[in-house]
Scaffold this motif. Structure first.
Motif, PDB file in Angstrom:
ATOM      1  N   GLU A   8       0.819  -1.209   0.000  1.00  0.00           N
ATOM      2  CA  GLU A   8       0.000   0.000   0.000  1.00  0.00           C
ATOM      3  C   GLU A   8       0.855   1.262   0.000  1.00  0.00           C
ATOM      4  N   ASN A  11       2.556   1.746  -3.353  1.00  0.00           N
ATOM      5  CA  ASN A  11       1.632   2.255  -4.364  1.00  0.00           C
ATOM      6  C   ASN A  11       1.282   3.718  -4.130  1.00  0.00           C
ATOM      7  N   LEU A  14       4.023   5.695  -5.611  1.00  0.00           N
ATOM      8  CA  LEU A  14       4.239   5.435  -7.030  1.00  0.00           C
ATOM      9  C   LEU A  14       4.082   6.649  -7.949  1.00  0.00           C
ATOM     10  N   ARG A  18       7.156   7.165 -10.223  1.00  0.00           N
ATOM     11  CA  ARG A  18       6.967   7.023 -11.668  1.00  0.00           C
ATOM     12  C   ARG A  18       7.583   8.207 -12.420  1.00  0.00           C
ATOM     13  N   TRP A 107       8.818  -2.896  -8.967  1.00  0.00           N
ATOM     14  CA  TRP A 107       7.955  -2.239  -9.938  1.00  0.00           C
ATOM     15  C   TRP A 107       8.806  -1.840 -11.129  1.00  0.00           C
ATOM     16  N   GLN A 112       1.043  -0.888 -13.867  1.00  0.00           N
ATOM     17  CA  GLN A 112       0.024  -0.042 -13.247  1.00  0.00           C
ATOM     18  C   GLN A 112       0.324   0.236 -11.782  1.00  0.00           C
ATOM     19  N   ASP A 113       0.726  -0.806 -11.049  1.00  0.00           N
ATOM     20  CA  ASP A 113       1.010  -0.632  -9.630  1.00  0.00           C
ATOM     21  C   ASP A 113       2.082  -1.618  -9.187  1.00  0.00           C
TER      22      ASP A 113
END
Length: 136
Positions: A8, A11, A14, A18, A107, A112-113
């Motif tokens: 969690e 994410n 992220l 990203r 990742w 996406q996650d």
């Protein structure tokens, strides 16, 4: 004490991660292209006829390397590591624990996650999907 992530919290981080990774991958691609161009010019250079582009390319290569190192520092400040040789793929590892043992949540740019993990020695090849019980 190093930061430990849960699926969690990884994410939640992220969106920032990203953006940093996208910038790192872009800078790495430019660095790689410049390095190839430099190698071609340097291979054809003669001591009696130095191509001025060689020095300019070297400065640009150094600037891109410095930029990439800056992105790595940003990730490091978040407790996230870039595995060796993963700059072009945009792969990062979030330190975590599973059953009291250290693992990495991993990742890769385009995913996406954060949905995979691996043992510290396992690397990308040892990726496994995060099971619902691993998310606790």
């Amino acid at each position: 004490m190093p930061t430990l992530y849960t699926p969690e919290s990884a994410n939640r981080a992220l969106p920032l991660v990203r953006r940093i990774v996208e910038d790192m991958v872009s800078a790495y691609a430019r660095w790689r292209d410049l390095a190839r161009e430099y190698e071609l010019l340097a291979a054809g250079a003669r001591p009696d006829r130095l191509d001025p582009r060689v020095d300019a390319l070297q400065r640009e290569i150094d600037a891109r390397a410095h930029e990439i190192a800056g992105y790595e520092r940003e990730l490091d400040e978040l407790g996230i590591r870039v595995p060796a040789g993963a700059h072009d793929r945009g792969l990062v590892d979030f330190p975590a624990e599973l059953g009291g043992r250290p693992i990495y949540l991993c990742w890769q740019l385009g995913e996406q996650d954060v949905a995979f993990w691996h043992e510290p020695e396992g690397g990308f090849a040892g990726r496994q999907p995060i099971a619902p019980t691993a998310a606790a």
